[in-house]
Write a protein that holds these residues in place. Sequence first.
Motif, PDB file in Angstrom:
ATOM      1  N   GLN B 212       0.819  -1.212   0.000  1.00  0.00           N
ATOM      2  CA  GLN B 212       0.000   0.000   0.000  1.00  0.00           C
ATOM      3  C   GLN B 212       0.850   1.257   0.000  1.00  0.00           C
ATOM      4  O   GLN B 212       0.327   2.364   0.065  1.00  0.00           O
ATOM      5  CB  GLN B 212      -0.916  -0.009   1.221  1.00  0.00           C
ATOM      6  CG  GLN B 212      -2.057  -1.007   1.082  1.00  0.00           C
ATOM      7  CD  GLN B 212      -2.818  -1.192   2.347  1.00  0.00           C
ATOM      8  OE1 GLN B 212      -2.308  -0.899   3.429  1.00  0.00           O
ATOM      9  NE2 GLN B 212      -4.036  -1.680   2.253  1.00  0.00           N
TER      10      GLN B 212
ATOM     11  N   GLU C  84       5.537   5.601  -3.770  1.00  0.00           N
ATOM     12  CA  GLU C  84       4.442   6.473  -4.184  1.00  0.00           C
ATOM     13  C   GLU C  84       3.501   5.787  -5.154  1.00  0.00           C
ATOM     14  O   GLU C  84       2.309   6.074  -5.190  1.00  0.00           O
ATOM     15  CB  GLU C  84       5.012   7.740  -4.832  1.00  0.00           C
ATOM     16  CG  GLU C  84       5.286   8.809  -3.808  1.00  0.00           C
ATOM     17  CD  GLU C  84       6.238   9.836  -4.344  1.00  0.00           C
ATOM     18  OE1 GLU C  84       6.202  10.101  -5.566  1.00  0.00           O
ATOM     19  OE2 GLU C  84       7.021  10.361  -3.534  1.00  0.00           O
ATOM     20  N   SER C  88      -1.254   3.476  -4.696  1.00  0.00           N
ATOM     21  CA  SER C  88      -2.028   4.552  -5.308  1.00  0.00           C
ATOM     22  C   SER C  88      -2.181   4.364  -6.815  1.00  0.00           C
ATOM     23  O   SER C  88      -3.266   4.486  -7.356  1.00  0.00           O
ATOM     24  CB  SER C  88      -1.407   5.909  -4.982  1.00  0.00           C
ATOM     25  OG  SER C  88      -0.210   6.065  -5.687  1.00  0.00           O
ATOM     26  N   ARG C  89      -1.091   4.039  -7.522  1.00  0.00           N
ATOM     27  CA  ARG C  89      -1.186   3.831  -8.967  1.00  0.00           C
ATOM     28  C   ARG C  89      -1.376   2.352  -9.298  1.00  0.00           C
ATOM     29  O   ARG C  89      -2.090   1.996 -10.201  1.00  0.00           O
ATOM     30  CB  ARG C  89       0.075   4.355  -9.677  1.00  0.00           C
ATOM     31  CG  ARG C  89       0.580   5.688  -9.166  1.00  0.00           C
ATOM     32  CD  ARG C  89      -0.304   6.841  -9.557  1.00  0.00           C
ATOM     33  NE  ARG C  89      -0.449   6.910 -11.002  1.00  0.00           N
ATOM     34  CZ  ARG C  89      -1.584   7.204 -11.597  1.00  0.00           C
ATOM     35  NH1 ARG C  89      -2.644   7.443 -10.864  1.00  0.00           N
ATOM     36  NH2 ARG C  89      -1.657   7.256 -12.901  1.00  0.00           N
ATOM     37  N   SER C  91      -2.072  -1.203  -7.215  1.00  0.00           N
ATOM     38  CA  SER C  91      -2.277  -1.771  -5.882  1.00  0.00           C
ATOM     39  C   SER C  91      -2.447  -3.275  -6.003  1.00  0.00           C
ATOM     40  O   SER C  91      -2.597  -3.818  -7.101  1.00  0.00           O
ATOM     41  CB  SER C  91      -3.483  -1.142  -5.210  1.00  0.00           C
ATOM     42  OG  SER C  91      -4.621  -1.345  -5.987  1.00  0.00           O
ATOM     43  N   VAL C 114      -3.962   4.500   4.339  1.00  0.00           N
ATOM     44  CA  VAL C 114      -3.576   4.404   2.929  1.00  0.00           C
ATOM     45  C   VAL C 114      -3.881   5.725   2.232  1.00  0.00           C
ATOM     46  O   VAL C 114      -3.048   6.280   1.516  1.00  0.00           O
ATOM     47  CB  VAL C 114      -4.339   3.265   2.219  1.00  0.00           C
ATOM     48  CG1 VAL C 114      -3.902   3.167   0.771  1.00  0.00           C
ATOM     49  CG2 VAL C 114      -4.105   1.949   2.922  1.00  0.00           C
ATOM     50  N   VAL C 115      -5.080   6.240   2.469  1.00  0.00           N
ATOM     51  CA  VAL C 115      -5.461   7.506   1.834  1.00  0.00           C
ATOM     52  C   VAL C 115      -4.525   8.610   2.276  1.00  0.00           C
ATOM     53  O   VAL C 115      -3.967   9.354   1.461  1.00  0.00           O
ATOM     54  CB  VAL C 115      -6.907   7.885   2.217  1.00  0.00           C
ATOM     55  CG1 VAL C 115      -7.300   9.185   1.528  1.00  0.00           C
ATOM     56  CG2 VAL C 115      -7.863   6.772   1.836  1.00  0.00           C
ATOM     57  N   HIS C 118      -0.958   8.871   0.867  1.00  0.00           N
ATOM     58  CA  HIS C 118      -0.712   9.306  -0.499  1.00  0.00           C
ATOM     59  C   HIS C 118      -1.312  10.671  -0.830  1.00  0.00           C
ATOM     60  O   HIS C 118      -0.950  11.282  -1.805  1.00  0.00           O
ATOM     61  CB  HIS C 118      -1.249   8.265  -1.480  1.00  0.00           C
ATOM     62  CG  HIS C 118      -0.506   6.967  -1.431  1.00  0.00           C
ATOM     63  ND1 HIS C 118       0.732   6.790  -1.985  1.00  0.00           N
ATOM     64  CD2 HIS C 118      -0.809   5.779  -0.860  1.00  0.00           C
ATOM     65  CE1 HIS C 118       1.152   5.554  -1.782  1.00  0.00           C
ATOM     66  NE2 HIS C 118       0.234   4.917  -1.089  1.00  0.00           N
ATOM     67  N   GLU C 119      -2.273  11.105  -0.044  1.00  0.00           N
ATOM     68  CA  GLU C 119      -2.902  12.394  -0.344  1.00  0.00           C
ATOM     69  C   GLU C 119      -3.051  13.180   0.942  1.00  0.00           C
ATOM     70  O   GLU C 119      -3.237  12.598   2.000  1.00  0.00           O
ATOM     71  CB  GLU C 119      -4.298  12.171  -0.960  1.00  0.00           C
ATOM     72  CG  GLU C 119      -4.237  11.711  -2.391  1.00  0.00           C
ATOM     73  CD  GLU C 119      -5.623  11.401  -2.922  1.00  0.00           C
ATOM     74  OE1 GLU C 119      -6.604  11.913  -2.353  1.00  0.00           O
ATOM     75  OE2 GLU C 119      -5.703  10.633  -3.889  1.00  0.00           O
ATOM     76  N   LEU C 169      -7.546   4.776  -3.994  1.00  0.00           N
ATOM     77  CA  LEU C 169      -6.915   5.892  -4.684  1.00  0.00           C
ATOM     78  C   LEU C 169      -7.084   5.764  -6.185  1.00  0.00           C
ATOM     79  O   LEU C 169      -6.353   6.361  -6.957  1.00  0.00           O
ATOM     80  CB  LEU C 169      -5.445   5.962  -4.297  1.00  0.00           C
ATOM     81  CG  LEU C 169      -5.331   6.251  -2.802  1.00  0.00           C
ATOM     82  CD1 LEU C 169      -4.062   5.668  -2.233  1.00  0.00           C
ATOM     83  CD2 LEU C 169      -5.401   7.741  -2.550  1.00  0.00           C
ATOM     84  N   PRO C 171      -6.538   3.313  -8.533  1.00  0.00           N
ATOM     85  CA  PRO C 171      -5.290   2.960  -9.228  1.00  0.00           C
ATOM     86  C   PRO C 171      -5.546   2.583 -10.675  1.00  0.00           C
ATOM     87  O   PRO C 171      -6.677   2.290 -11.061  1.00  0.00           O
ATOM     88  CB  PRO C 171      -4.801   1.741  -8.445  1.00  0.00           C
ATOM     89  CG  PRO C 171      -6.053   1.123  -7.902  1.00  0.00           C
ATOM     90  CD  PRO C 171      -6.983   2.269  -7.612  1.00  0.00           C
TER      91      PRO C 171
END
Lengths: 297, 307, 607
Positions: B212, C84, C88-89, C91, C114-115, C118-119, C169, C171
């Motif tokens: 993740q 990164e 997110s891209r 998974s 997780v969210v 990445h953001e 995200l 992906p």
Amino acid sequence: MSADLAETAVPESSSGRSLWVDAWRTLRRNRAAVVSAIVIAVMAVLVAIGPFLSPYAYDFTDWSNLSTGPNLATGHVFGTDTLGRDLFVRTLIGGRISLMVGIVATFVSLVIGISYGATAGYFGGRIDHIMMRIVDILYAMPFMFFVILLMVLFGRNIVLIFVAIGAINWLDMARIVRGQTLTLKHREFVEAAEAQGVATFAIIRRHIVPNLLGVVAVYVTLTIPQVILVESFLSFLGLGVQEPMTSWGALVKDGSEEMESAAWMLIFPAVFLATTLFCFNFVGDGLRDALDPKDRS
Amino acid sequence: MLRYTVRRLLGAIPTLLILIALAFFMIRAAPGGPFDAERALLPEIEQNLRAVYHLDEPLYLQFLRYLGGLLQGDFGPSFQYRDFTVTELIMAGFPVSLRIGGLAMLLALAVGVTVGSIAALRQNTRIDYSVMSVSMTGISIPNFVMAPMLVLVFAVYLGWLPAGGLGDGSFANLVLPVISLALPQIAYISRLTRGSMIEVLRSNFIRTARAQGLPERKILLRHALKPALLPVVSYLGPATAAVITGSVVIEQIFSIPGLGRFFVQGALNRDYTLVMGVVVFYGTLIVVFNLLVDLAYAWLDPKVKYA
Amino acid sequence: MSLLTVEKLNVRFATPDGEVHAVKDLGFDLAKGETLGIVGESGSGKSQSVLSLLGLLADNGRAAGTARFENRDLLALAESELREIRGSRISMIFQDPMTSLNPYLTIADQMTQVVREHETVTRQAARERCIEMLEAVRIPEAEARFNRYPHELSGGMRQRVMIASSLLLNPEILIADEPTTALDVTVQAQILDLMRDLNDRYGTAIILITHDLGVVAGLCERVLVMHEGELKERGEVRDIFYRPQHDYTRRLLDAVPRLDEERVEKLAAGAGSGVVPEAGEALLTVDDLKVQFGIPGDGLFAGTRQLRAVDGVSLSLAAGETLGVVGESGCGKSTLARAIVKLVPKSAGRVCLLGREMDALDRETLGEMRRSLQIIFQDPLASLNPRMTVGDIVSEPLWTHRPELDKGSVRQLVTEVLERVGIGGHQLNRYPHEFSGGQCQRIGIARALVLKPRIIICDEPVSALDVSIQAQIVDLLMDLQSDFGLALVFIAHDLAVVRHISHRVMVMYLGTIMEVASREDLYERPAHPYTRALISAVPIPDPDLERSRERELLSGDLPSPLDPPSGCRFRTRCRYAIDRCAAETPKLELLDSTLVACHRADDLRRG
Ligand code: SF4
């Protein structure tokens, strides 16, 4: 039958590699363990025959050399203690006692621990519950109290020191053996034997015990240093072997009292003691890695 | 949770009873008596003394009397330190042992867990090997060797720290005893942490966390530390009970008036009440700490629930 | 333009026994929104190849080659750049939802982090997004479940949570590594359905790694077939299934037992007789068998609760017959097997062997009777003592039951039986860990066979094995059956395998029998709603058929066996349930030639 999908064949040879052989190979690759094992062997030989090679007896007082440092000319290679006794011989003699305590007491704890733990684990249920409750109660006793009490009960007989230490040290062994037995009992190969109607005793002998040996071997090598430590601790308190006989613990105690004026009295026995413990621990660790089925795939 | 605690404490009563009985009869089975040292005692006087301490009664009566006293929180008078009750002796020694032992355990926990985790993260690197060798040394050198060595170096040769005594209880006086006590514990805890941490780091949910995109540091702190600490917690219970009740060796070497010496002296001098006092005290601590371990488990592991 | 292009991917592992080349020169590409299947047996390198893309190989693994993703080479990226992308891209979800979620953290903790990793979003926003996603993967009462720990959810639910967190995200690529292998068929069907739907809805490209050709047939557009680290074939899914080019693909397809075909006599080539035996005298009868386990209750005064693992099961077995027993995990089929051979004590009921009740027998006769009733287990390696040689393992039954034999004749018997199951006599002195899973199972069969039993109970004997090995073991069992007139009880969760080997089939649910019927009746005219759902959940390795057939998807999860529903145990998941089903337990009754326990079996059959 489709040939290409056939299972990977075992190399042709008629003798198998048992898990012990595998473990032995892994162990031999572990340099720390191998070196440690060699050091222990050398140490054992040294304490066994070393004293015969020295010109001095362990209780001989050299009046001309009271409390002198290491000196090759006089033959006191490790120096002498305050009573002029040769420290080299005394260290080796002390090593004999310490190593013997280690082995004998471990054996005692092994016998008690295995029979107790295997019984509890194999029969399970109520018996197990009661037996483990007893272990719990004994765990709540201060260890020192037991040792000292047994010491005074048995009047400092050296053999009894061995037995007493072993008799107290079996709790961990019993727990470990019980846990292993419990898991083994539910393994499918034991079930397979049970389904076949193999007699209980044969199951224990053929299926349970051989599979316990690995854990026990590891634990034995780790118990020996523990026991040596306990003995030396007792000697340190003045409860162990009696003068003029000695052990590493007793020597360390004498040494620590004189360390400001005669550091060698502390350093030599301490180094011997620590090295031995160190090596046993390393062998135990190596053995555990070698016998641990988790790392085998 | 409260219910569980109460139930556990009630359940400990039979354990403690058996423990008390065992200790009571064992110490009395040992040859010799509390007044052996005082050879000059006239038979009549000894007789009197025995009567005062009820030693002339049948054993079972003495036992019941002792239990009765315990119920009222009375450990009885000490035979050896005639002017003190056992309670007073324990209350004098325990704070000292608790302070030194508690500090040692805290130190051991902090250093052990950190070092063990680092070794696990860097498994089979030079860092790992050196950490583990050092900790092996910690296990292999008994504290009655380590402590004098430390004294030799830091007190005698370097003169940085006092060689012994509690003095005014200042920091400098505590350093050496605390470190001597903590070293073997650091060794154990770091080995334990390393082992369990390696196992946790191999588990599937760590792989998930990596997949993740979580950074290593967060994986370690958020995902791995909790489960890796479970075995350490189990170890910590009994170990803490043992360490805070004092160590004879450390007390002897640093001349500290702690609790540990009573275990040895009491047994050697047949000071029945003193021995019983420390045994009961120790047993109770073990019970309490085991309970604390289980409560900590419930807090760390959501699968464990105590209704 | 392709989204991901992999070229010359090689993965190697350094092991103490030398280097293992796990993936050899693999190349493939993946288009936007495409579903790609990677099929292979264990050891084919299928998982390692995708793990290497994300830098998730074990410490001793090294990957070489290129993997272009959005103009970057994944294999050349630094750990921080890769991090990164991960989650997110691209998974990933894994096989075992049980262990892939952290048991020590709530679902909420695991998803929101997780969210937020990445953001930069507020806690509240992250929370909302997670709950939304949980709803998207069809988790009922998502908001309440959000604050739960993984162990409080069922296996299927956990895999949904995994999928939800991997899609948070949005992906480009979702890699699913055997996502349904650890799940029951009915749950597998739900998850596959969900993945199909998500692929449509979000346009996420999916790489599905599996050993199960049926799963691929239903979900993937293109397929790669791997074997021993090499790419054997790649192509459109219909080409792979209908016009396989490579030999390996063809054999793999042949080895799969199928629900939709007539019983082939042999999975691998060869011939045997599959005649249904005459219904002779019953070798084994089980009468109203019950097994209960006491589960300690929680709470101060809570007594033990009874788990009824097997609750009133009756069956009979004739010589030379195979009775298949199917059902999802927790249905009590393994407990049934263990109770019959007395590995677990039964709490009620009778077991008669060769016409004699086993409880009534004295020790000696019981011992003798045991010779004729043998069992083989699921985990081939675990059922062999690691410290005994294969020769000793197979000899043990002889030592126990035929002590009169001398060493030489024991050895001869053992060699014969080992050779019969395909293990050379020269391997007598080897230890179990030196054999592969399939070989270990052969040894287990030899051990069961050496006493020349009349009945063998097979408890999931092939479910731990690869498809091709599975086929060989099943063939072997069928051969042995026709050679020795063995009666088999064949327990499995795989309906296709059961169909292949069985003459009659029994379906269990929560400890009770739902339906017993001949193989033809059961698979062609299933009478019980549960049987119908089970059959329709099994994926068929035929893309056209699999995509066009109508399914009876089961909703919900298995209820707790500690607290089974009243009346018909299946009613909580049954789409035909009526009021009567809750009030009255249906009895096992004859409908045509089928025994079925359902109030509505009759009207359902009539339509
Ligand atoms: S009895 Fe009712 S609930 Fe049970 S299977 Fe039949 S219709 Fe469904």
